[in-house]
Design a protein around this motif. Structure first.
Motif, PDB file in Angstrom:
ATOM      1  N   ILE A 118     -37.032  38.366 -11.297  1.00  0.00           N
ATOM      2  CA  ILE A 118     -38.318  37.964 -10.718  1.00  0.00           C
ATOM      3  C   ILE A 118     -39.461  38.542 -11.560  1.00  0.00           C
ATOM      4  O   ILE A 118     -40.440  37.856 -11.847  1.00  0.00           O
ATOM      5  CB  ILE A 118     -38.431  38.441  -9.260  1.00  0.00           C
TER       6      ILE A 118
ATOM      7  N   TYR B 103     -52.676  36.307 -18.656  1.00  0.00           N
ATOM      8  CA  TYR B 103     -53.779  36.034 -17.744  1.00  0.00           C
ATOM      9  C   TYR B 103     -55.045  36.886 -17.934  1.00  0.00           C
ATOM     10  O   TYR B 103     -56.148  36.328 -17.960  1.00  0.00           O
ATOM     11  CB  TYR B 103     -53.248  36.087 -16.308  1.00  0.00           C
ATOM     12  N   PRO B 104     -54.939  38.206 -18.110  1.00  0.00           N
ATOM     13  CA  PRO B 104     -56.181  38.977 -18.217  1.00  0.00           C
ATOM     14  C   PRO B 104     -57.083  38.526 -19.368  1.00  0.00           C
ATOM     15  O   PRO B 104     -58.308  38.586 -19.271  1.00  0.00           O
ATOM     16  CB  PRO B 104     -55.688  40.413 -18.457  1.00  0.00           C
TER      17      PRO B 104
ATOM     18  N   PHE C  93     -60.256  30.544 -16.542  1.00  0.00           N
ATOM     19  CA  PHE C  93     -59.863  30.187 -15.181  1.00  0.00           C
ATOM     20  C   PHE C  93     -61.068  30.254 -14.248  1.00  0.00           C
ATOM     21  O   PHE C  93     -61.306  29.349 -13.452  1.00  0.00           O
ATOM     22  CB  PHE C  93     -58.775  31.134 -14.680  1.00  0.00           C
TER      23      PHE C  93
ATOM     24  N   LEU D  44     -49.288  33.198  -9.791  1.00  0.00           N
ATOM     25  CA  LEU D  44     -47.833  33.300  -9.740  1.00  0.00           C
ATOM     26  C   LEU D  44     -47.297  32.294  -8.726  1.00  0.00           C
ATOM     27  O   LEU D  44     -47.969  31.947  -7.759  1.00  0.00           O
ATOM     28  CB  LEU D  44     -47.439  34.726  -9.356  1.00  0.00           C
ATOM     29  N   SER D  45     -46.084  31.837  -8.973  1.00  0.00           N
ATOM     30  CA  SER D  45     -45.507  30.816  -8.089  1.00  0.00           C
ATOM     31  C   SER D  45     -44.988  31.466  -6.811  1.00  0.00           C
ATOM     32  O   SER D  45     -44.778  32.671  -6.748  1.00  0.00           O
ATOM     33  CB  SER D  45     -44.350  30.139  -8.793  1.00  0.00           C
TER      34      SER D  45
ATOM     35  N   ASN E 227     -45.118  27.202 -13.185  1.00  0.00           N
ATOM     36  CA  ASN E 227     -44.872  27.677 -11.824  1.00  0.00           C
ATOM     37  C   ASN E 227     -44.120  26.700 -10.926  1.00  0.00           C
ATOM     38  O   ASN E 227     -43.612  27.103  -9.897  1.00  0.00           O
ATOM     39  CB  ASN E 227     -46.204  28.006 -11.148  1.00  0.00           C
TER      40      ASN E 227
ATOM     41  N   PHE F 146     -54.778  25.579 -16.804  1.00  0.00           N
ATOM     42  CA  PHE F 146     -54.310  25.285 -15.454  1.00  0.00           C
ATOM     43  C   PHE F 146     -53.055  24.420 -15.497  1.00  0.00           C
ATOM     44  O   PHE F 146     -52.138  24.574 -14.685  1.00  0.00           O
ATOM     45  CB  PHE F 146     -55.408  24.592 -14.632  1.00  0.00           C
TER      46      PHE F 146
ATOM     47  N   GLY G  21     -39.882  36.585 -14.592  1.00  0.00           N
ATOM     48  CA  GLY G  21     -40.476  35.277 -14.275  1.00  0.00           C
ATOM     49  C   GLY G  21     -41.985  35.371 -14.155  1.00  0.00           C
ATOM     50  O   GLY G  21     -42.709  34.415 -14.424  1.00  0.00           O
ATOM     51  N   ALA G  22     -42.479  36.543 -13.718  1.00  0.00           N
ATOM     52  CA  ALA G  22     -43.924  36.717 -13.554  1.00  0.00           C
ATOM     53  C   ALA G  22     -44.575  37.225 -14.831  1.00  0.00           C
ATOM     54  O   ALA G  22     -45.780  37.063 -15.035  1.00  0.00           O
ATOM     55  CB  ALA G  22     -44.204  37.689 -12.409  1.00  0.00           C
TER      56      ALA G  22
ATOM     57  N   ILE H 296     -47.131  35.263 -17.335  1.00  0.00           N
ATOM     58  CA  ILE H 296     -48.463  35.038 -16.784  1.00  0.00           C
ATOM     59  C   ILE H 296     -49.236  36.344 -16.693  1.00  0.00           C
ATOM     60  O   ILE H 296     -50.419  36.411 -17.023  1.00  0.00           O
ATOM     61  CB  ILE H 296     -48.351  34.352 -15.416  1.00  0.00           C
ATOM     62  N   MET H 297     -48.554  37.425 -16.287  1.00  0.00           N
ATOM     63  CA  MET H 297     -49.243  38.708 -16.173  1.00  0.00           C
ATOM     64  C   MET H 297     -49.772  39.171 -17.526  1.00  0.00           C
ATOM     65  O   MET H 297     -50.812  39.817 -17.609  1.00  0.00           O
ATOM     66  CB  MET H 297     -48.301  39.762 -15.599  1.00  0.00           C
TER      67      MET H 297
ATOM     68  N   GLN I 107     -38.348  28.865 -12.772  1.00  0.00           N
ATOM     69  CA  GLN I 107     -38.854  29.131 -11.423  1.00  0.00           C
ATOM     70  C   GLN I 107     -37.942  28.524 -10.357  1.00  0.00           C
ATOM     71  O   GLN I 107     -37.810  29.075  -9.269  1.00  0.00           O
ATOM     72  CB  GLN I 107     -40.284  28.594 -11.274  1.00  0.00           C
TER      73      GLN I 107
ATOM     74  N   GLN J 133     -58.741  35.030 -18.379  1.00  0.00           N
ATOM     75  CA  GLN J 133     -59.318  34.949 -17.048  1.00  0.00           C
ATOM     76  C   GLN J 133     -60.645  34.198 -17.020  1.00  0.00           C
ATOM     77  O   GLN J 133     -60.919  33.433 -16.111  1.00  0.00           O
ATOM     78  CB  GLN J 133     -59.513  36.361 -16.519  1.00  0.00           C
TER      79      GLN J 133
ATOM     80  N   VAL K 291     -50.039  26.634 -16.556  1.00  0.00           N
ATOM     81  CA  VAL K 291     -49.614  27.473 -15.434  1.00  0.00           C
ATOM     82  C   VAL K 291     -48.931  26.625 -14.364  1.00  0.00           C
ATOM     83  O   VAL K 291     -47.907  27.008 -13.800  1.00  0.00           O
ATOM     84  CB  VAL K 291     -50.823  28.240 -14.839  1.00  0.00           C
TER      85      VAL K 291
ATOM     86  N   LEU L 157     -54.857  38.017  -9.634  1.00  0.00           N
ATOM     87  CA  LEU L 157     -53.544  37.824 -10.280  1.00  0.00           C
ATOM     88  C   LEU L 157     -52.532  37.004  -9.465  1.00  0.00           C
ATOM     89  O   LEU L 157     -51.949  36.056 -10.000  1.00  0.00           O
ATOM     90  CB  LEU L 157     -52.948  39.179 -10.670  1.00  0.00           C
TER      91      LEU L 157
ATOM     92  N   PHE M   9     -45.903  44.779  -7.411  1.00  0.00           N
ATOM     93  CA  PHE M   9     -45.314  44.486  -8.723  1.00  0.00           C
ATOM     94  C   PHE M   9     -44.790  45.762  -9.383  1.00  0.00           C
ATOM     95  O   PHE M   9     -43.787  45.729 -10.099  1.00  0.00           O
ATOM     96  CB  PHE M   9     -46.335  43.784  -9.613  1.00  0.00           C
TER      97      PHE M   9
END
Lengths: 294, 303
Positions: free
Chosen positions: A265, A276-277, A283, B123-124, A211, A204, A268-269, A272-273, A229, A280, A207, B119, A31
């Motif tokens: 790209i 997410y932390p 999840f 991601l898709s 996705n 969930f 697009g990520a 979530i990045m 996506q 977490q 996401v 992580l 990444f």
């Protein structure tokens, strides 16, 4: 108590930390590379000079994207899909899990309904018949095609109903004696108690909607209707085919879209990045509750 | 009289429960049972303008046709090979990671590693596929490294020798955080007294792992093995669809991608549905078997 570690133990600890760090880097470096390419000059990027730090730093790619209609449009469609899809998914999870969480005495047809839903976890019609059903029900090219076919996630409903079952019967009985209807028991008692589970299932679901890309390819005829996506996937498959059909390295270097592609790209990520932390723990909870239960 | 009253009362109480289920039932009827009914097209010469009801019935001709397609055996072989490799590595790698991570004393380091390993799971494949293609491209960083060592550049994405490894490797990369968390939860669940007792008896860390940790994790390992058995015919549709290209069909084409191209590109709806049915029938047997085994071996139940 004083406890002295043996030499071999120390050696193991050091190696262990090194191995784990390497594996972690393996997960993160791709990444960082992606971001570096997107921030590099076109020339450096297409020559393959960029590794883990931008070469010829520039924000051109991101400037360009902020005005690129296709990208922004698909971003908006994705947001719409996430909001609409998650709202419907959650509503259906509640409405389905509540009756099925009753005992057989409280709800006599429960077993029939459980089988009706459970069967779909074991058997499905497959890709082609599903496609034709969506087409025949007139959803092609509409956002409903991305939302309705998966509107009831049976797995999530099962998770929810297992949680509902853990709620003490007395609370419900007290409310029923006071004249509360089923809907208000669900709304006033069950849902507030279940907030942590709802957060997990909801995350969930969000996401999942964010996705999904293949249903966009399948059900949307025109690229203007693609969610983000799906749009990204067309970008990726196009370059994949191009890069193997062009044998000549120098011809490949002239493909100057590399910075733009990596920027898209990465964007697009990014949502979530970023999120997410912080989320977490929900999840992790969802996974351990769903899989390691008594 | 009393009985009738009681029944009336319970109907009045239960009616809202039935009503609440209606939306879920409708969606499931149309979009889950609808396609199941639509499977009849596997026995028809389905034509869109005639629909399921009027298309001509042709018995097993579609099955005969697809089983004799020249690529079909290769596709079956690819599906099994890719799945089995994925199942194996998707269990072993996270298991080792969980054991290693469990030995780390510092909590912040543990959390940091867990967060970064986890992580990619969120991601898709559209994003991760883009990352893979960027990294493994002809003038990407991996090839830059190879040529730095004086080796020849490899066209990873267009090589039948490499493609399966790339599929398996990237699948492990995406999924390892998930399984690792399940394994870590299993390790945490092991009774701490066992370790104390072992230490008193003079067992080192290695012996503790062999005799306490691994046996303690056995039920969950068995459970994960059996549950993944049910998905053996899903070799990873969206991953492969993103990563493959005509050059690597030979090694990377699986049942699902084959059905997709046959059905939606070549518009051979009925033959594609026939393969889909073939797959569904085998899958339902495998899934049922896997749940049964999971129930018998690990006492696992969905409900």
């Amino acid at each position: 108590m004083f406890y002295k570690q043996s030499l071999s133990r120390k050696l193991f600890n050091v190696t262990n930390v090194i191995v784990l760090t390497l594996i972690t880097l393996l997960g993160i470096l791709p990444f960082i590379h992606l971001l570096s390419v997107s921030l590099s000059s076109n020339v450096a990027a297409s020559a393959g000079e960029v590794s883990l730090w931008p070469v010829g730093f520039t924000l051109d790619a991101y400037h360009f994207l902020s005005k690129k209609a296709e990208f922004i449009r698909s971003f908006v469609i994705s947001l719409e899909r996430v909001v609409l899809g998650t709202a419907i998914n959650m509503l259906l999870v509640f409405l389905t899990a509540y009756p099925l969480s009753k005992t057989n005495e409280q709800f006599r047809f429960r077993t029939v309904y459980v089988w009706f839903f459970a069967l779909t976890m074991f058997f499905g019609g497959g890709l082609i018949p599903s496609y034709i059903v969506v087409k025949e029900t007139g959803l092609m090219n509409s956002i409903w095609a991305l939302v309705l076919p998966g509107a009831l996630n049976v797995w999530n409903a099962v998770m929810m109903l297992n949680f509902f079952r853990g709620i003490p019967r007395e609370m419900e009985e007290a409310a029923t004696i006071d004249g509360a209807s089923h809907l208000s028991v669900l709304w006033r008692i069950y849902l507030p108690i279940s907030l942590p589970s709802i957060a997990t299932i909801g995350l969930f679901t969000v996401v999942g909607h964010w996705n999904s890309w293949f249903d966009g390819i399948l059900y949307m005829n025109s690229p203007e209707k693609y969610p983000l996506q799906t749009y990204l996937s067309t970008l990726v498959t196009a370059i994949n085919v191009k890069s193997i059909t062009i044998e000549n390295m120098s011809a490949l270097q002239n493909l100057s879209e590399r910075t733009l592609r990596t920027a898209q790209i990465f964007l697009g990520a990014l949502p979530i990045m970023v999120v997410y932390p912080f989320l977490q723990k929900y999840f992790v909870k969802g996974i351990t509750v769903g899989s390691v239960k008594e | 009289m009393k009985i009738i009253m009681a029944r009336k009362r319970s109907i009045r109480l239960e009616l809202p429960l039935h009503l609440m289920l209606i939306p879920g039932i409708l969606v499931t009827l149309v979009y889950a049972y609808g396609p199941m009914f639509g499977i009849v097209m596997a026995f028809q010469k389905y034509q869109p303008f005639l629909g399921f009801l009027k298309s001509k019935w042709i018995g097993l001709a579609n099955f005969e046709y697809v089983f004799n397609l020249p690529d079909f055996n290769q596709v079956l072989y690819n599906t099994f090979l890719i799945s089995i490799l994925k199942i194996f590595f998707a269990l072993v790698v996270p298991l080792i990671l969980a054991l290693l991570l469990n030995e780390v004393a510092k909590d912040w380091f543990k959390r940091l590693i867990q967060t970064s390993i986890f992580l990619p799971f969120f991601l898709s494949w559209a994003v991760l596929g883009g990352v893979m293609i960027e990294i493994f491209s002809l003038n990407g960083p991996i090839n830059a490294m190879l040529s730095g060592f004086g080796l020849e550049r490899i066209m990873f994405m267009g090589s039948n020798q490499w493609f399966v490894s790339i599929l398996v490797g990237s699948d492990v990369w995406k999924g390892m955080g998930y399984n690792m968390i399940i394994f870590l939860a299993a390790i945490v669940g092991i009774n701490a007294h066992l370790y104390e007792a072992a230490e008193v008896d003079g067992a080192g860390k290695w012996k503790q792992m062999i005799h306490i940790t691994l046996p303690g994790m056995a039920p969950i390992i068995i459970l994960m093995c059996t549950l993944s058995l049910g998905g053996i015919l899903n070799a990873g549709f969206d991953q492969i669809l993103i990563l493959y290209n005509p050059i690597v069909y030979e090694s990377g084409d699986v049942i699902d991608t084959f059905v997709y191209r046959l059905g939606l590109f070549d518009q051979q709806y009925s033959p594609a549905a026939a393969i889909g049915l073939f797959k569904s029938v085998i899958s339902v047997v495998l899934v049922t078997l896997s749940y049964y085994l999971a129930y018998r071996l690990s006492n696992y139940r969905i409900f």
